[in-house]
Design an enzyme around this catalytic site. Sequence first.
Site, short mmCIF file in Angstrom:
data_model
loop_
_atom_site.label_atom_id
_atom_site.label_comp_id
_atom_site.label_asym_id
_atom_site.label_seq_id
_atom_site.Cartn_x
_atom_site.Cartn_y
_atom_site.Cartn_z
N GLU A 6 0.91 -1.26 0.04
CA GLU A 6 0.01 -0.12 -0.09
C GLU A 6 0.92 1.19 -0.03
O GLU A 6 1.13 1.87 -1.10
CB GLU A 6 -0.94 0.15 1.34
CG GLU A 6 -2.12 0.96 1.00
CD GLU A 6 -3.56 0.42 1.51
OE1 GLU A 6 -3.39 -0.52 1.88
OE2 GLU A 6 -4.27 1.14 1.66
N GLU A 63 -2.67 0.42 13.28
CA GLU A 63 -3.69 0.92 12.34
C GLU A 63 -5.13 0.90 13.00
O GLU A 63 -5.94 1.57 12.79
CB GLU A 63 -3.43 -0.16 11.10
CG GLU A 63 -4.72 0.34 10.17
CD GLU A 63 -4.60 -0.33 8.86
OE1 GLU A 63 -4.20 -1.69 8.69
OE2 GLU A 63 -5.28 0.08 8.00
C1 BGC Z 1 -5.41 2.69 4.49
C2 BGC Z 1 -5.94 3.83 5.32
C3 BGC Z 1 -6.78 4.56 4.47
C4 BGC Z 1 -8.11 3.85 4.11
C5 BGC Z 1 -9.35 4.58 3.57
C6 BGC Z 1 -6.48 1.96 4.04
O1 BGC Z 1 -6.48 0.76 3.37
O2 BGC Z 1 -4.49 2.02 4.97
O3 BGC Z 1 -5.09 4.17 6.12
O4 BGC Z 1 -7.03 6.05 5.08
O5 BGC Z 1 -7.61 2.61 3.42
O6 BGC Z 1 -10.08 3.88 4.17
#
Ligand code: BGC
Length: 820
Positions: free
Chosen positions: A377, A687
């Site tokens: 990501e 997270e």
């Molecule tokens: C990310 C987040 C992001 C989100 C959106 C994720 O996959 O890691 O930090 O803001 O998607 O909802």
Amino acid sequence: MEKGEQIKQIAGMKGCPRCYQTEQEVKAAALAGGPRSTIPAPNLRKSFSLSGKVKSARLCITALGLYECSINGKQVSDDVFAPGWTDYHKRVQYKVYDVTNLLRAGENTLGAILGDGWAVGHIGWGHRQQYVDRPRLLAQLEVTLADGSTQTIVSDLTWKYQFGPLLESDFMMGEAYDARLEMPGWDAPSFDDKRWSLVEVLSDLGMALVATNGPSVRRIDELKPSCDPVDKGSFNRKRYIFDLGQNMVGRVRFKGSAPAGTTITLHFAEVLNPDGTLYTANLRAARATDSYTFKGDEEEIWEPKFTFHGFRYVELEGYPGEVTHDTITGVVLHSEMSPTGAFECSEAIINQLQRNIVWGQKGNFVDVPTDCPQRDERLGWTGDIQVFVRTAAFNMEVAGFMTKWAQDVADSQNEQGSVPPVVPKMQTPFMDDGGPAWADAAVICPWTIYLCYGDKRILANNYLTMSKFMEFVIKASPGYIRCAPDYKGWLGFGDWLSINADTPRDLIGTAFLAYDASLMAQIAAVLGKTREAIKYRKLFEDVKAAFGARFLKGSKLSRNAAQLSELRCIAEHGDALSRGNLKVVDYGQIPSEVFNTSLFTPTQTAYVLALHFDLLPEKLRPLAVAELVADIERRHLHLSTGFVGSPYLPHVLSNNGRLDMAYTLLHQKTWPSWLYSVTRGATTIWERWDGWTEENGFQTPEMNSFNHYVYGAVGAWLYNTVAGIEIDPTQPGYKHIILRPQPGGGLTHACGKLKTLYGEVVSQWKIENGAFDWEVVVPPNNSATLHIPLNGSRKITMNGQSVSGSVHEVEAGKYRFVAT
Ligand code: BGC
């Protein structure tokens, strides 16, 4: 380096002399690889002769992909991952290096190794080659000789290339290096490059070339394993696990020796499985594996060039030698930003939380502000940085970093004005609109940076982007309701990762529209755009009214006098609650109307947004606070907020008479809470509140980063409320400082320090034998308003002299207040 100058050519590569494919096949595949297959990194060289002593020389250089450049065998700079990530279809940054000392009269050689990086390698969960199919270099060396004559060397058809030992380099996948393929002296004169091939000049892609406008990524720190490596080998495979003691971002430098041809493999993980093996499921498709093949020297030292990982644990596989603490060293990489802030208090666990926040910032400020550094990501999620930027600006000097990213936002904006959820925007099909709390970063981030550093240029330079964004949102919000259920566009990510508390998306959307309008009114005023300021102020009022009409249940009552008085009564109960008369709620004691007439869908985030963005009639604020607190209490003193509500939650509580509850939440150690991950040994911010729990083990590997800075946004509250260092928006950049510590939660001391552009601000307090002892430093040429956090009836001294009143205006200097 102007576009259209003589150095328009971009040198690429041609033909692979080491393989047996036809030239066409080589061109089609070997030179570019495919969407999922990588190719080795090319080494490029150019020898040239200088006819006399060098007076000065500068190298202008950039690449699509990454470059590492050397002259006569010496590296030109210690920048890592240059030229950084921008939307390469729109702009590529170049760097200018003074290379006078690297050149000499006579024969010289310019060398460059090109890695895939963002332009060619895998990005996010997508494939390779999202911008271009192979790396390209653009360079111009301008030399002035002692006799005043000049010579210019450019990346043209006379350069040669050869593939070397770097067999594969990719941010997500890792790096593979075969030291047996090294070409000693390749970037120095008198190297025999007869077997090297001539490069190909590729077409001008037409993007803007711009000077680099932000800090470079550098090697910032090194970490040694915190304990002995653990032997996890089996009878036929050697395997050791090293613990660096810190979840970090970067890579490792390996030191050791083994017979030529021996290959070691390095795997990386943030956490371990219960059996002590690496937990890598959360990396998703990121292979995050490096490998090194020995050439057979007595001692070999290797560090990858063009990759990075997010990890605390390193597994070394296949190394036949003895392992020691010296075998691997963690090399911490991030954009260079000087540390500016420090927060510390009497509780070790809160200090660890602060450390985790700082490490989360280090690991995710790698040229762009990313969500996470480990899985496939690592994208510039707009919502994440919008939430964290205020905290970031306490910890480190982020003005340059965020100024560069603001340009990335402008580059990512579409014709209609929408701003995507990730910036630089995805090149594979993805959303154009980030939705509430994500896209709004376009307004919130420049405003925050302006407040923190006082430089209007970030507002002026991005005003057009912000206004276009506002036009888009207003158009998409009939009746000022953004993301109504019947809206055909993207409704947003909601209060992402909240816990059993689904805040309606139109409520979040409308609240953020109002917030944007209020910020735009202030921004326009700062820029002297009075009419615009009035327009946005009116917009704020209109959205606020629409918000009330749609979401406040009370508003339906307001037509009838009897109901109005009922509402007033509720508000008064709310007052009573907010004064703290009923701290631990005994539900039996609370008038049932308070619950029966909740203001709206009773989620903590709904209350937090309404209160923080000033969307409630004054009279209803106490009731909203009371209902917010009641929800926290119903959840046994836990928060339920996700990405959207969490950053504001402690501020809302402490700004509305419930400092006690803000401290209660800060101290909460069971999940969801800020300290839960710390009790589990976290060294960065997770997270998810429940990334790992006793009951359920690891959360879904689909989304379980252990290094996401978002929930670290509580850091701003530690600085501005616990230590009490706050900005005065009318004199931003800490020209005039508000110092207002709010002790509580049983803390016996706290200290906040912040290096502002004017010098260091300090606010340090302790409570000893019942006396509040507060030391303050106000930097030169500044002033401050000091709020002593005790009522005026106590005896207060300032620098030993008795003073009265709890609010004091002071000029620069050192002050000590003691309240007994
Ligand atoms: C990310 C987040 C992001 C989100 C959106 C994720 O996959 O890691 O930090 O803001 O998607 O909802």
